[in-house]
Write a protein that holds these residues in place. Structure first.
Motif, short mmCIF file in Angstrom:
data_model
loop_
_atom_site.label_atom_id
_atom_site.label_comp_id
_atom_site.label_asym_id
_atom_site.label_seq_id
_atom_site.Cartn_x
_atom_site.Cartn_y
_atom_site.Cartn_z
N VAL A 81 1.84 4.96 -7.05
CA VAL A 81 1.76 6.23 -6.34
C VAL A 81 0.29 6.58 -6.11
N ASP A 82 0.01 7.00 -4.87
CA ASP A 82 -1.33 7.42 -4.49
C ASP A 82 -1.36 8.93 -4.57
N VAL A 83 -2.12 9.46 -5.53
CA VAL A 83 -2.23 10.91 -5.72
C VAL A 83 -3.58 11.36 -5.17
N LEU A 96 -12.09 -5.91 -3.67
CA LEU A 96 -11.82 -5.22 -4.94
C LEU A 96 -10.75 -5.94 -5.74
N GLU A 97 -10.78 -5.72 -7.03
CA GLU A 97 -9.66 -6.10 -7.89
C GLU A 97 -8.39 -5.44 -7.34
N ASN A 98 -7.31 -6.20 -7.25
CA ASN A 98 -6.00 -5.62 -6.90
C ASN A 98 -5.42 -4.96 -8.15
N VAL A 99 -5.34 -3.66 -8.13
CA VAL A 99 -4.89 -2.93 -9.32
C VAL A 99 -3.42 -3.24 -9.65
N LEU A 100 -2.68 -3.75 -8.68
CA LEU A 100 -1.26 -4.06 -8.92
C LEU A 100 -1.06 -5.44 -9.56
N VAL A 104 0.84 -1.19 0.00
CA VAL A 104 0.00 0.00 0.00
C VAL A 104 0.88 1.24 0.00
N ALA A 105 0.34 2.30 -0.58
CA ALA A 105 1.11 3.55 -0.67
C ALA A 105 0.77 4.49 0.48
N ALA A 106 -0.43 4.34 1.02
CA ALA A 106 -0.90 5.28 2.04
C ALA A 106 -2.12 4.67 2.70
N GLY A 107 -2.69 5.38 3.66
CA GLY A 107 -3.98 4.99 4.21
C GLY A 107 -3.90 4.16 5.48
N HIS A 108 -5.05 3.60 5.88
CA HIS A 108 -5.17 2.86 7.13
C HIS A 108 -4.48 1.51 7.04
N ASP A 109 -4.21 0.94 8.21
CA ASP A 109 -3.70 -0.44 8.28
C ASP A 109 -4.82 -1.42 7.98
N ILE A 155 -9.53 5.60 -6.57
CA ILE A 155 -9.79 4.79 -5.36
C ILE A 155 -10.17 5.70 -4.18
N ASP A 156 -10.62 5.06 -3.14
CA ASP A 156 -10.90 5.68 -1.83
C ASP A 156 -12.15 6.57 -1.87
N PHE A 157 -13.28 5.90 -1.67
CA PHE A 157 -14.57 6.59 -1.76
C PHE A 157 -15.30 6.63 -0.42
N LEU A 204 -7.05 -10.14 -5.59
CA LEU A 204 -8.06 -9.33 -4.90
C LEU A 204 -7.46 -8.66 -3.67
N ILE A 205 -7.99 -7.48 -3.33
CA ILE A 205 -7.68 -6.93 -2.02
C ILE A 205 -8.96 -6.83 -1.21
N ILE A 206 -8.81 -6.95 0.09
CA ILE A 206 -9.93 -6.87 1.01
C ILE A 206 -9.59 -5.75 1.98
N LYS A 207 -10.34 -4.65 1.89
CA LYS A 207 -9.98 -3.45 2.63
C LYS A 207 -11.07 -3.07 3.62
N PRO A 208 -10.71 -2.94 4.91
CA PRO A 208 -11.71 -2.45 5.87
C PRO A 208 -12.25 -1.11 5.38
#
Ligand code: ADP
Ligand code: MN
Length: 311
Positions: A96-98, A83-87, A13-18, A273-275, A28-32
């Motif tokens: 990079v997370d812009v 979600l689909e893992n974009v990587l 991950v580039a940023a954000g919560h654990d 991402i991140d909605f 796939l990614i599974i994100k809280p």
């Protein structure tokens, strides 16, 4: 199906919560997340198909019980989005997370949060350009064979005069693996892709605060070469079939055959991402806060192109 016991921590991950997890295959990614984010994916997929193409593919959500691996993490809502893992599909993805927007808080944010986020914006390119680098990881092919991590503090030190350096690092311009002609071409394609995103968002009536563009670029030089070569071949093939089409030939059959073949190596991808703070707002017109950031990302990419061409 997705088995909780087979999930692994996802540290790419580039940023954000654990607490981001992935499935065993890494596709796939599974994100809280908060319920509003799941809802935004659902409504976007149901009612805004063109916009939904800009998001990672939405697979569903999981409401988990106590004592499973995701409990106790920072974003403890009990809800996770799949979600689909974009990587996925990259050998060594640079990413990079812009983070987009000068205003980073939604209408429901308390005053203390508004002030805090406004402060950060005023001291960073969020305020001046409507975007900032929230985090970045870049593969180091030489020596260590590791990722170089650029955390949120790196992004906060950048200014409107030097933020293009982040894109230059992300795109391995200084590694000199490709000629400047090729690098210019790649940047031009990425700038165009951002332009296509801008066009779609300009047609929508939505409000997104603290959403990001997640850029992914192949960081492995050999895999990058293969992706570039295959892109050239693709262009030649499509030019060839365009010619044949003009000559009145039926080329549809040949092209269908190609679908079964292996997935093309990927050079880059860009997803929104991140909605957590996004909603559809019919009647309110386009999201100028997001658009300002996206337009400035394009401008910075064009500046970088010029810089590369003058070298
Ligand atoms: P947060 O609310 O924690 O900021 P984000 O949706 O921004 O949540 O995700 C945090 C990080 O996880 C992002 O910076 C990105 O690196 C990674 N990430 C998020 N979604 C995906 C995805 N679909 N594929 C790959 N990586 C992702
Ligand atoms: Mn985020």
């Amino acid at each position: 199906g997705l088995d909780w016991n087979s999930l692994v921590a996802f540290d790419n991950v580039a940023a954000g919560h654990d607490g981001v997890m992935s499935d065993a295959s890494g596709s796939l990614i599974i994100k809280p997340c908060v319920a509003a984010e799941v809802q935004f994916y659902e409504v976007s997929n149901a009612e805004h198909p063109e916009f939904a193409q800009l998001m990672p593919t939405f697979m569903g959500s999981l409401q988990h019980e106590a004592n499973n691996p995701l409990r106790g993490k920072k974003l403890d809502t009990g809800l996770a989005i799949v979600l689909e893992n974009v990587l996925a599909g990259f050998q060594k993805p640079n990413f990079v997370d812009v983070k987009l927007g000068k205003r980073l808080w939604a209408d429901d944010a308390p005053l203390s949060k508004r002030n805090k986020l406004d402060d950060v914006a005023s001291q960073t390119t969020s305020g001046s350009l409507g975007f900032r680098i929230a985090g970045m990881k870049v593969w180091q092919p030489e020596g260590s064979g590791e990722y170089k991590v650029f955390d949120k503090f790196y992004g906060r030190t950048l200014t409107s005069d030097n933020v293009r350096n982040a894109f230059s690092t992300f795109l391995c311009v200084d590694q000199k693996t490709e000629t400047s002609d090729i690098v210019e071409d790649v940047i031009s394609n990425i700038e165009e892709a951002v332009g296509a995103i801008e066009q779609i968002i300009a047609k929508q009536e939505s409000r997104m605060y603290s959403a990001s563009l997640l850029f992914v670029y192949e960081g492995d030089p050999q895999a990058r070469k293969e992706a570039l070569d295959s892109a050239v071949t693709q262009t030649e093939q499509s030019r060839h079939s365009d010619d044949r089409r003009q000559e009145g030939e039926n080329v549809a059959e040949d092209e269908d055959d190609e679908e079964d073949e292996q997935a093309e190596p990927k050079l880059f991808d860009i997803k929104l991402i991140d909605f957590a703070h996004a909603e559809w707002t019919p009647g309110q017109g386009p999201d100028e806060n997001m658009l300002m950031g996206i337009r400035n990302v394009r401008r910075v990419l064009r500046d970088l192109m010029k810089e590369v061409s003058h070298e």
